[in-house]
Design an enzyme around this catalytic site. Structure first.
Site, PDB file in Angstrom:
ATOM      1  N   GLU A 414      -1.902  -1.279  -8.448  1.00 20.36           N
ATOM      2  CA  GLU A 414      -1.220  -2.240  -7.566  1.00 20.36           C
ATOM      3  C   GLU A 414      -2.248  -2.885  -6.659  1.00 20.36           C
ATOM      4  O   GLU A 414      -3.065  -2.186  -6.051  1.00 20.36           O
ATOM      5  CB  GLU A 414      -0.195  -1.547  -6.654  1.00 20.36           C
ATOM      6  CG  GLU A 414       1.051  -1.107  -7.332  1.00 20.36           C
ATOM      7  CD  GLU A 414       2.073  -0.501  -6.367  1.00 20.36           C
ATOM      8  OE1 GLU A 414       2.017  -0.767  -5.149  1.00 20.36           O
ATOM      9  OE2 GLU A 414       2.929   0.254  -6.844  1.00 20.36           O
TER      10      GLU A 414
HETATM   11  C1  NOJ Z   1       3.686   0.228  -2.982  1.00 22.07           C
HETATM   12  C2  NOJ Z   1       4.893   0.476  -3.833  1.00 22.07           C
HETATM   13  O1  NOJ Z   1       4.528   1.327  -4.874  1.00 22.07           O
HETATM   14  C3  NOJ Z   1       5.507  -0.790  -4.405  1.00 22.07           C
HETATM   15  O2  NOJ Z   1       6.710  -0.461  -5.007  1.00 22.07           O
HETATM   16  C4  NOJ Z   1       5.652  -1.836  -3.348  1.00 22.07           C
HETATM   17  O3  NOJ Z   1       6.224  -3.011  -3.886  1.00 22.07           O
HETATM   18  C5  NOJ Z   1       4.300  -2.126  -2.744  1.00 22.07           C
HETATM   19  N1  NOJ Z   1       3.785  -0.908  -2.143  1.00 22.07           N
HETATM   20  C6  NOJ Z   1       4.300  -3.213  -1.687  1.00 22.07           C
HETATM   21  O4  NOJ Z   1       4.951  -2.755  -0.551  1.00 22.07           O
END
Ligand code: NOJ
Length: 553
Positions: A414
């Site tokens: 991410e």
């Molecule tokens: C981490 C989380 O895993 C994810 O689901 C979320 O959208 C992002 N942070 C952004 O807040």
């Protein structure tokens, strides 16, 4: 590889020095450097992601059971504007559409999660397995593969079956380890012929702290000072068990990898020449990423966590530490249970030493750390309150991982930036800037020797952003939540990301500047499309009065 180690005439002593130096992260040097033009290693995997509860919708369809997020989001006052993920992006019904979007930008991989209660409605495998849930993920995986997109699959992105919460207290209870293992085993059995990248847990820090300490997330418990540590303890054990299950029962046949996705903000000492600040910054990172990574790579919690929580527990008159203890068998069972490390990273904080002013009576994860978090007011913060753009922090974090955990294989699972809901502007230049700079810092980290194999932009679509509801949009594609068809519109950033993917990096300044200019030019026509669609739906349907309500039109 470290430059000095690459030299074949290295003397043995030099080699020893070199290897031991590689284990120490240098807190005292933070050279930001200028933008680096260059490309990523061949085969580098470019992706985007999302998760089940955030995107699927269809919360009560086709035999799906309730998750803790279904229940939590339906309680008044828990989510911005009392929104829920009931329908969200309706991705459950849009597999083909979404895969065309991925194809359009030539993604190499797509990261998604499997909703546990969609395939095991009560969470207990022996109760019932939902064939329609299996079928949905089968189709998703098959379509991805037909389109040459590698599925990277998260087993748990926060949506615990509600029954397990009600019956056992969720992750407070050790019985989750076996239930989760049964669920994972079923996923390996059903999908493992095609899925080769498994992530056990997404961001267990959030699950533990926000789910069981602050209560901002489901299940909403506020068990201060103990709840998060206990949840984390069980999560780590569950992760290890699932890794062993794969290792002993499936690996030889399926030849896949099992990792975990940890989130970590970077903590930079306010003053890098001040030892107290360095220690505080290191504590911040150890209480965050190290809490999970250290047991998984080294078998036990970071020493600094054991020391701090242990000492405070004694001061509070407790007989034992609030941080649970692993037995020696557990330590060796947990150590090394990671084929790759997923890193979710968004932002950075400056850290300084601060003793807990509330003293002995205070009892919380946050005060256990004895530090203060600061931000630089010059850092851009376009979206979420907590998300400041500090690209160099990403390189620092990646280098920290390399030095602390033996240079593991990393997938960035991410990274991205949000914008406020009110912003209906598709020309998201600030997101282009964020991606450009963060991806560039990752490239520098790879040049530093960090073993990053892939990158996942977060997220493919705007989606349900947990307690923030739909008020924060992370997508490369804008989703019109007010329209029941949930149409997707490309933002400028998706065009820019597409160029990075097709060039596998940043060829030269002129070209990269050109990409930005073209992306921004193109988005004005998407803006017009969106505005026209809005006008049309206003004419033909009753619109909710207050933007941003996402009721169906
Ligand atoms: C981490 C989380 O895993 C994810 O689901 C979320 O959208 C992002 N942070 C952004 O807040």
């Amino acid at each position: 590889m470290q430059p000095c180690c690459g030299n074949s005439v290295c003397h043995v002593l030099m080699l020893v020095l070199c290897l031991s130096a590689a284990e120490d992260f240098d807190w005292t040097k933070n050279n930001h450097g200028s933008f680096y033009y260059g490309t990523f290693p061949t085969g580098f995997s470019w992706g985007a992601g999302g998760s089940a509860y955030q995107t699927e919708g269809a919360w009560d369809k086709d035999g799906k059971g309730l998750s803790i997020w279904d229940v939590f989001s339906h309680k008044k006052g828990k989510i911005q504007l009392n929104d829920t993920g009931d329908s969200s992006c309706e991705s459950y019904y849009k597999i083909k559409d979404d895969i065309s979007l991925m194809k359009e930008i030539r993604l190499n991989h797509y990261r998604f999660s499997i909703s546990w209660p969609r395939i095991i409605p009560t969470g207990v495998k022996s109760d019932h397995v939902n064939g329609k849930g299996i079928q949905f993920y089968d189709e998703l995986i098959d379509h991805l593969l037909e389109n040459h997109i590698t599925p990277i699959v998260t087993l748990y992105h926060w949506d615990l079956p509600q029954v397990l919460q009600e019956k056992y207290g969720g992750w407070q209870n050790i019985s989750m380890v076996n239930h989760f293992n049964d669920f994972a085993n079923l996923c390996f059995e059903k999908f493992g012929d095609r899925v080769k990248h498994w992530i056990t847990f997404n961001n267990p820090w959030s699950m533990a702290v926000e789910g069981y300490e602050t209560g901002e997330h489901a299940p909403g418990l506020k068990l201060r000072g103990t709840g998060a540590y206990r949840a984390a303890h069980h999560i780590i054990k569950a992760h290890a068990k699932v890794w062993h299950t794969y290792d002993t029962q499936w690996r030889a046949k399926q030849k896949g990898l099992v990792g975990i996705s940890l989130s970590g903000d970077w903590g930079e000492p306010v003053d890098i020449s001040n030892q107290k600040d360095i220690e505080a910054a290191e504590r911040y990172v150890q209480f965050y990423l190290g809490w999970f990574a250290t047991p998984i790579f080294h078998g036990d919690y970071p020493q600094v966590m054991k020391d701090f929580v242990g000492r405070k527990s004694v001061q509070q008159g407790l007989g034992t530490s609030r941080l649970p203890v692993f037995s020696s068998q557990e330590k060796s069972y947990i150590k090394g249970t990671c084929d790759f490390l997923g890193i979710g990273h968004f932002t950075t904080r400056y850290i300084t030493q601060r003793n807990d002013p509330t003293g002995r009576s205070s009892n919380s994860y946050f005060t256990d750390r004895d530090l203060a978090e600061l931000v630089d007011p010059r850092w851009p913060d376009p979206g979420s309150e907590w998300l400041y753009s500090v690209p160099w922090g990403f390189r620092r974090l990646l280098n920290f991982v390399k030095t602390q955990y033996g240079n593991p294989m990393i997938y960035v699972t991410e990274n991205g930036v949000s914008e406020k809901m009110m912003c209906t502007e598709l020309c998201d230049e600030w997101r282009i800037q964020y991606y450009k700079d963060y991806i560039n810092e990752m490239l520098k980290a790879i040049r530093d020797g960090v073993n990053v194999k892939g990158y996942t932009a977060w997220s493919l679509l705007d989606k349900f952003e947990w307690d923030e509801g739909y008020s924060e949009r992370f997508g490369l594609y804008y989703v019109d939540f007010r329209n029941k068809n949930k149409p997707r519109y490309p933002k400028a950033s998706v065009q820019f990301y597409k160029r990075i993917i097709s060039s596998n990096g940043f060829p030269n300044q002129r070209e990269v500047e050109n990409w930005r200019r073209k992306a921004v030019e193109m988005c004005s026509s998407s803006n017009q499309l969106l505005a026209a669609a809005r006008r049309k739906s206003k004419e033909h349907a009753e619109m909710p009065k207050v933007w941003p309500v996402h009721d169906e039109v």
